[in-house]
Design a protein around this motif. Structure first.
Motif, PDB file in Angstrom:
ATOM      1  N   PRO A 154      15.367   0.823  33.498  1.00 20.44           N
ATOM      2  CA  PRO A 154      14.904   0.577  34.860  1.00 20.44           C
ATOM      3  C   PRO A 154      14.357  -0.840  35.008  1.00 20.44           C
ATOM      4  CG  PRO A 154      13.965   2.602  33.958  1.00 20.44           C
ATOM      5  CD  PRO A 154      14.680   1.924  32.833  1.00 20.44           C
ATOM      6  N   LEU A 155      14.452  -1.362  36.232  1.00 24.98           N
ATOM      7  CA  LEU A 155      14.026  -2.744  36.481  1.00 24.98           C
ATOM      8  C   LEU A 155      12.600  -3.018  36.032  1.00 24.98           C
ATOM      9  CD1 LEU A 155      15.416  -3.648  40.020  1.00 24.98           C
ATOM     10  CD2 LEU A 155      16.041  -4.631  37.811  1.00 24.98           C
ATOM     11  N   ASP A 156      11.706  -2.020  36.221  1.00 27.75           N
ATOM     12  CA  ASP A 156      10.302  -2.308  35.906  1.00 27.75           C
ATOM     13  C   ASP A 156      10.054  -2.459  34.405  1.00 27.75           C
ATOM     14  OD1 ASP A 156      10.479   0.289  35.133  1.00 27.75           O
ATOM     15  OD2 ASP A 156       8.830   1.046  36.374  1.00 27.75           O
ATOM     16  N   GLN A 157      11.081  -2.202  33.588  1.00 24.50           N
ATOM     17  CA  GLN A 157      10.911  -2.438  32.150  1.00 24.50           C
ATOM     18  C   GLN A 157      11.540  -3.759  31.689  1.00 24.50           C
ATOM     19  OE1 GLN A 157      12.321   0.893  29.826  1.00 24.50           O
ATOM     20  NE2 GLN A 157      11.331   2.373  31.165  1.00 24.50           N
ATOM     21  N   HIS A 158      12.250  -4.416  32.581  1.00 25.21           N
ATOM     22  CA  HIS A 158      13.048  -5.565  32.126  1.00 25.21           C
ATOM     23  C   HIS A 158      12.215  -6.702  31.530  1.00 25.21           C
ATOM     24  CE1 HIS A 158      17.201  -4.725  34.120  1.00 25.21           C
ATOM     25  NE2 HIS A 158      16.725  -3.684  33.482  1.00 25.21           N
ATOM     26  N   ALA A 212      20.176  -2.561  34.924  1.00 25.18           N
ATOM     27  CA  ALA A 212      19.475  -1.398  35.475  1.00 25.18           C
ATOM     28  C   ALA A 212      20.483  -0.241  35.523  1.00 25.18           C
ATOM     29  CB  ALA A 212      18.967  -1.730  36.873  1.00 25.18           C
ATOM     30  N   PRO A 213      20.007   0.997  35.577  1.00 21.70           N
ATOM     31  CA  PRO A 213      20.942   2.132  35.539  1.00 21.70           C
ATOM     32  C   PRO A 213      22.039   2.063  36.614  1.00 21.70           C
ATOM     33  CG  PRO A 213      18.700   2.905  35.287  1.00 21.70           C
ATOM     34  CD  PRO A 213      18.610   1.438  35.556  1.00 21.70           C
ATOM     35  N   TRP A 214      21.688   1.579  37.789  1.00 24.32           N
ATOM     36  CA  TRP A 214      22.673   1.534  38.863  1.00 24.32           C
ATOM     37  C   TRP A 214      23.642   0.349  38.732  1.00 24.32           C
ATOM     38  CZ3 TRP A 214      21.295  -3.026  41.060  1.00 24.32           C
ATOM     39  CH2 TRP A 214      19.951  -3.400  40.907  1.00 24.32           C
ATOM     40  N   LEU A 222      16.620  -0.322  46.298  1.00 27.38           N
ATOM     41  CA  LEU A 222      16.696  -1.027  45.005  1.00 27.38           C
ATOM     42  C   LEU A 222      15.888  -2.336  45.058  1.00 27.38           C
ATOM     43  CD1 LEU A 222      20.495  -0.501  44.208  1.00 27.38           C
ATOM     44  CD2 LEU A 222      18.554   0.754  43.282  1.00 27.38           C
ATOM     45  N   GLU A 269      12.455  -1.632  44.408  1.00 29.36           N
ATOM     46  CA  GLU A 269      12.240  -1.474  42.956  1.00 29.36           C
ATOM     47  C   GLU A 269      12.038  -2.840  42.302  1.00 29.36           C
ATOM     48  OE1 GLU A 269      15.197   0.378  40.330  1.00 29.36           O
ATOM     49  OE2 GLU A 269      15.065   2.138  41.624  1.00 29.36           O
ATOM     50  N   SER A 325       8.813  -4.385  40.383  1.00 28.54           N
ATOM     51  CA  SER A 325       8.854  -4.945  39.020  1.00 28.54           C
ATOM     52  C   SER A 325       8.111  -6.276  38.959  1.00 28.54           C
ATOM     53  CB  SER A 325      10.304  -5.109  38.557  1.00 28.54           C
ATOM     54  OG  SER A 325      10.888  -6.255  39.139  1.00 28.54           O
TER      55      SER A 325
END
Ligand SMILES: Nc1ncnc2c1ncn2[C@@H]1O[C@H](COP(=O)(O)OP(=O)(O)OP(=O)(O)O)[C@@H](O)[C@H]1O
Length: 583
Positions: free
Chosen positions: A352-356, A478-480, A548, A551, A555
């Motif tokens: 997920p973006l917030d982990q990048h 990201a997953p998407w 998105l 999101e 992040s």
């Protein structure tokens, strides 16, 4: 396994970058560690394929995905790119201790060099002397394959992997052609006989440097660069003061000179050889109109050379825009081989973006700790996202440099020169560094977010593993964004597990993000939205896009996404889309 094969195999279920990066497994002398599986090692110095057995999930992606191509509107291109030619749309690091990454004579994989020496081919003594001074003894495969055909006067479309000497491949025979023409010494404004067009300023400068090396003993021939980023008048003066028969240019600025520099169009009537470096990029929609205009200003009777590491079918189909019908297509990428290098290991991570930011920090810290000579390029989607990522990573005390189209040309040149010469640096870059730029000894290329297309992925990755040396690539999605993997499914890219980042690191990263100025976050948000809005797949569903983008804004630590100027929203076709705030 054949005796020459690498043992570099990703073991199904085991290939995790998280394990590969922190791994402390001792590597037997003479072997190097597999990036994707710490238990697997490879024989050093053997060229072989590194196709991971564990890549099955990628290969199963649906055909529909494979056919997906992203395209970018000029709205985004021009918004994020000011006076720019190339668009800026808006493991244990390889335990290479025991590995000699190869000197100039051939690197780990010397196969990019042919058996033919320059002194065995029909080039002038002056060029041969210069080639020797440059330290080149044997020709690379693409040089060997193209030189005789170019010297016969044929138009050539050449495809060869990144970092295999395509620049000398077109410059050397073109200089040979020029050296047979009558030249008047001290002529103030001689006709331009060789015109080289590149998509970026950095690449244009680099081509000119290579040309000057080869021209060392051809004293009557000069080279000049016109690239923008400086005042037009300055370039006009410089061209007057330094007569040249060879011009290296980016398309936008070249067009500017055609329209505004007295006598320039007459000089271009002397073109005997036209080169489009990174031809597929120059012939795509972003540049096509400029290129067509330029081509209409130079003689039809000329020789044309198109070079690139990627030549999609569409480019072959439109090559008649530039070349004669009987052109020769020379492809040095062998049947069944990939367009990327086998000595460059490629992995992707889905998070997920917030982990990048945390993942980036974790991967970089490990890489830096384990390779004192680290040299990393991180590619981001747009100029403003590049700026944001550079600022976050700088806050984390990493040795960061930043390059993109919003930087002044003098800052770009300074950073580019520094990165070329140094080690122990991380360059955060937009696509201005994606193609052609020859930074030696890059150890790791990270791509954050989907690249523009499959070709851009290959070119960005190609900043490492040059001249047969080793390298690593990581694509962080990201997953998407997973659907993009369908477009690279026939490359040796395999999944790596996301590293588990401990909470103290997470806090450190959050604090770093917090310290970044609001203005940078606002600009990054806007650019991010523009980039994904013009993506055919993601931009299709506007309400999902808005979700998105939120999101992404989270992040960056923002509770509420920034407002966007109304006129920008209108240009993006996003006015009145629920969930977006206008200002
Ligand atoms: N015959 C040769 N022998 C050794 N080194 C060479 C030779 N020819 C070129 N080189 C060097 O190889 C490096 C890569 O060359 P170059 O940048 O032209 O690659 P390229 O194929 O154009 O890559 P890209 O696809 O990324 O544009 C450069 O440092 C160049 O000086």
């Amino acid at each position: 396994m054949a005796s020459g094969d690498l043992l570099l195999r990703a073991h199904a279920g085991a290939p995790v970058l998280a394990r590969a990066f922190p791994c402390r497994v001792r590597v037997p002398a003479g072997r190097r560690r597999c990036l994707v599986c710490p238990l697997a090692t490879a024989r050093v110095g053997v060229a072989g394929r590194a196709r991971p057995g564990g890549a099955a999930p990628v290969q199963k992606r649906r055909r529909r995905d494979a056919e997906e191509r992203l395209s970018f509107s000029r709205v985004v291109t021009r918004r994020d790119a000011v006076d720019e030619d190339e668009e800026d749309v808006e493991g244990q690091a390889p335990q290479l201790g025991a590995v000699t990454s190869g000197g100039d004579s051939g690197g780990v994989d010397g196969s990019y060099l042919s058996d033919t020496r320059f002194d065995q081919c029909a080039i002038s003594p002056l060029s041969l002397k210069a080639v020797k001074d440059a330290g080149y003894e044997r020709m690379t495969e693409v040089q060997e394959a193209t030189l005789p055909i170019i010297l016969q006067g044929k138009d050539v479309l050449a495809k060869a992997k990144t970092g295999t000497g395509k620049t000398v491949g077109f410059l050397l025979p073109a200089i040979e052609v020029l050296s047979t023409l009558p030249h008047q010494r001290n002529q103030l404004r001689p006709p331009i006989n060789l015109l080289v067009i590149t998509p970026t300023r950095e690449l244009a400068n680099q081509v000119a440097v290579e040309a000057r090396k080869l021209l060392k003993y051809h004293r009557s021939l000069g080279v000049q660069v016109v690239i923008g980023g400086t005042r037009l008048t300055q370039e006009q003066r410089s061209m007057q003061a330094n007569p040249c028969q060879i011009l290296v240019a980016t398309p936008g600025r070249l067009k500017d000179h055609l329209e505004n520099t007295p006598g320039f169009s007459t000089r271009l009537k002397g073109v005997k050889v036209l080169v489009l470096d990174e031809a597929d990029r120059l012939l795509d929609m972003g540049f096509r109109r400029d290129i067509e205009k330029i081509i209409s200003s130079i003689p039809r009777e000329r020789q044309t050379l198109l070079f690139s590491a990627t030549v999609p079918e569409e480019v072959r189909q439109i090559s008649h825009v530039a070349m004669k019908k009987d052109y020769r297509f020379i492809n040095t990428v062998k049947e069944g081989d990939e367009e990327t290098h086998s000595q460059v290991s490629q992995v992707y991570m889905i998070a997920p973006l917030d982990q990048h930011f945390s993942i980036l920090y974790d991967v970089l810290k490990k890489h830096v700790a384990e390779d004192a000579d680290y040299k990393v390029i991180i590619f981001c989607t747009t100029a403003m996202v590049t700026k944001l990522v550079a600022e976050v990573l700088s806050q984390l005390k990493l040795n960061i440099r930043e390059i993109h189209s919003r930087k002044s040309q003098s800052a770009r040149t300074k950073v580019s020169d520094e990165f070329r010469k140094s080690k122990g640096l991380i360059l955060v870059s937009s696509d201005v560094s994606a193609r052609g730029v020859d930074y030696p000894d890059v150890t790791l290329v990270i791509q954050v977010g989907i690249p523009a297309d499959r070709e851009q992925y290959i070119h960005r990755l190609g900043r490492t593993g040059r001249k047969g040396k080793e390298g690593q690539g990581l694509l962080l999605l990201a997953p998407w964004e997973k659907y993009f993997l369908g477009t690279v499914k026939n490359l040796s890219i395999s999944e790596a597990a996301v590293p588990s980042v401990d909470s103290s690191v997470e806090t450190e990263v959050k604090n770093a993000v917090r310290k970044v100025e609001m203005k940078s976050k606002e600009c990054a948000y806007q650019a991010w939205l523009g980039y994904y809005n013009s993506n055919k797949t993601i931009g299709r569903d506007k309400s999902r896009l808005v979700h998105l983008a939120e999101e992404f804004s989270q992040s960056m630590g923002l509770a509420v996404p920034p407002a966007i100027p109304r006129n920008i929203l209108r240009k993006m076709g996003l006015n009145n889309v629920p969930g977006l705030r206008s200002s």
